[in-house]
Design a protein around this motif. Sequence first.
Motif, PDB file in Angstrom:
ATOM      1  N   UNK A  59       0.811  -1.211   0.000  1.00 39.56           N
ATOM      2  CA  UNK A  59       0.000   0.000   0.000  1.00 39.56           C
ATOM      3  C   UNK A  59       0.851   1.271   0.000  1.00 39.56           C
ATOM      4  N   UNK A  60       2.150   1.108   0.261  1.00 36.30           N
ATOM      5  CA  UNK A  60       3.007   2.283   0.278  1.00 36.30           C
ATOM      6  C   UNK A  60       3.126   2.896  -1.111  1.00 36.30           C
ATOM      7  N   UNK A  61       2.871   2.096  -2.159  1.00 32.99           N
ATOM      8  CA  UNK A  61       2.965   2.629  -3.516  1.00 32.99           C
ATOM      9  C   UNK A  61       1.859   3.648  -3.802  1.00 32.99           C
ATOM     10  N   UNK A  62       0.842   3.684  -2.959  1.00 33.37           N
ATOM     11  CA  UNK A  62      -0.207   4.700  -3.073  1.00 33.37           C
ATOM     12  C   UNK A  62       0.002   5.840  -2.079  1.00 33.37           C
ATOM     13  N   UNK A  63       1.141   5.814  -1.374  1.00 29.67           N
ATOM     14  CA  UNK A  63       1.459   6.895  -0.445  1.00 29.67           C
ATOM     15  C   UNK A  63       0.870   6.715   0.934  1.00 29.67           C
ATOM     16  N   UNK A  64       0.704   5.466   1.395  1.00 27.44           N
ATOM     17  CA  UNK A  64       0.070   5.217   2.693  1.00 27.44           C
ATOM     18  C   UNK A  64       0.951   4.343   3.569  1.00 27.44           C
ATOM     19  N   UNK A  65       1.040   4.719   4.823  1.00 29.32           N
ATOM     20  CA  UNK A  65       1.639   3.897   5.863  1.00 29.32           C
ATOM     21  C   UNK A  65       0.520   3.519   6.836  1.00 29.32           C
ATOM     22  N   UNK A  66       0.827   2.753   7.884  1.00 24.36           N
ATOM     23  CA  UNK A  66      -0.216   2.376   8.831  1.00 24.36           C
ATOM     24  C   UNK A  66       0.142   2.855  10.235  1.00 24.36           C
ATOM     25  N   UNK A  67      -0.876   3.048  11.036  1.00 24.54           N
ATOM     26  CA  UNK A  67      -0.736   3.346  12.458  1.00 24.54           C
ATOM     27  C   UNK A  67      -1.668   2.419  13.215  1.00 24.54           C
ATOM     28  N   UNK A  68      -1.439   2.253  14.491  1.00 23.63           N
ATOM     29  CA  UNK A  68      -2.254   1.358  15.318  1.00 23.63           C
ATOM     30  C   UNK A  68      -3.027   2.195  16.329  1.00 23.63           C
TER      31      UNK A  68
END
Length: 635
Positions: A59-68
């Motif tokens: 998903x990083x290829x769309x400019x997104x990281x994750x948080x919890x």
Amino acid sequence: MVNTSVGVKHSQFARCNGCNEWVLFRTSELECTFKEAGNENVQFVCRILSKKRTYLNLYVQYGFDFIVVDGVEKLQCLLCSKVLGNGSLKPSILKQHLEATHPAHASDDRATFEAKRAKFRAAGTLPKLGFVSEKKPMLAASYHVAMRIAKAKKPHDIAKKLIKPCALDMVEHVCGNKEKQKIQAIPLSNGTIYRRIIEMSQDICQQVIEQIKSSPAKMSLQFDESCDVANFSHLLVFVRYICGKELKNEFLFCEPLEQTTKSIDIMQKIQDFFEKNDLTWDIVGSICTDEAPAMMRVRSGFTSLVKQKAPHVITTHCVLHRHALDTKTLPENLKIVLQKVVEAVNFIRARALNHRLFKAFCDKMGSEHSILLLHADVRRLSRGLMLNRVFELRTGLEFFLRDRKSKLCEDFADPKFIACLGYLSDIFTHLNQVNKQLQRTSVTIVEASEKMTALQTKLDLWARRVHQSNFTNFPNLDEEKSGELPEINEDITENLKILKNHFTGYFSKDMIPTERWLIRPFVTELSEMKDDDPEIEELIDLQSSATLREEFEKVGVIFWVKLADSFPLLTQRAFQVLVPFVTTDLCESGFSSLVAMKTKARNRLKADDDMRVALSSTAPRINKLIDSMNQQCSY
């Protein structure tokens, strides 16, 4: 991407983008094969098997990281820091966000976004809820919007559906598109507002518990139970304690009573709250309840259960509930008049056609009011308002009832009936005035005792005047020339005497005897206190202060709260009178707020946190909440 097959069982297979093989979801061997090969696409299989979507590294290829957040992975845009919900964990949605919101970066490759993500992670600037340090004002704005929504008792999704679109429109037309992008980044989704309210509620509760524990006097509790729109019973509890230099009333908690509403159930709810927050019954000085059987039974009532745990606790009965009970002590003739008035009001208000016709009839007559008011026993002021409106429209009401062929028209044509109606409207107006004075949130036992003593004296005076056909205190009765109907005087005099006797019987037991020095400390003679009384020396110092004398004249007995440090012995005795509740008016107001929050459209709402934010006078520490989130950063 994983493409589901259209085989015999539609949702059992998926094609992996990495190896172009069909994968059986329930075959753990294939999953292990993919893991050993280092193929990250196997995460799709694990994700489909689980109930909730999870973040994938691609998903990083769309400019997104994750948080919890609370154990749940959520997406965060690396460009605008916007946090998306679990429902947005789809490549199509992520790609749409990138192209629509950041068209300049739509052509960036995956390596560019991975470098940006590594930079942010290395700097440690992505906090738990998805905002970098310079975005702190946006997070604060989210909290303030959530607090306003709770204060206004509105649904949580109103921020996303109404508030944010309105703010975007205003900023776009007044400030321009650049500022609009800043507003767009403020998180105001339904789930976000819900979490904000919970966090603020917990912070407020923590502050209140700390203040209670540091109070120099024992706290007082008032509580009541009632049903909401979904017919669930709720227990509502308020607390009064000394906080600094003020006497503070605070919301404590609102909990549903899942099954029965017996005294043991109420005790269990309060006991659970005490244990959870490390409170004991030793810090409780008094409790105030209504006269419901669950509260006041001698052996099994709640007050008896409290006495078993804390014998020192003083129990009082709500003055307003007793006031409402006393107003039912009408002689038979006046009671019949009240019943017929209620029947006449119901005849019109309960029938839509009669209601419309009566309104049009009153408008045609030029009456100031054209609608009759309903009366309910649970609303303490409604009876007096209803009687005043009926007396005002008595002539039109007689004509309308006659036109609709109702037998009640004969009553409204009877002078004796109208005279009794005038008296009832007058006496309930007087009682309502006292009732309103007792409904103030800061009313004390001293003030309530003074008001009731004055009312009893007035009732005695009014009875003597009516016996002499002097209706100065009853203007509506005097308007009907009731002096020509002497037989009414006996009923009125009897009612006034009964009222006085009932008020005396009800309130003399609960009102704590107050020392003269508490009410008038600067004119009390020292001889009224014993020489061995430890407070006498502090009273001498108090009477010598001209500054404190002026302050007492301004604020009354509440000024004792400000003297806890200077005169500890005097104030401790004063707190025994000032802190106890004498009404459950806060609970009654709280139930009105609960009805406004928990509507038919929100009948599954757990309203405890919303109620605390809406009703508490303690402000949440928003900056502290934001700082704590930054410290709990998790990736």
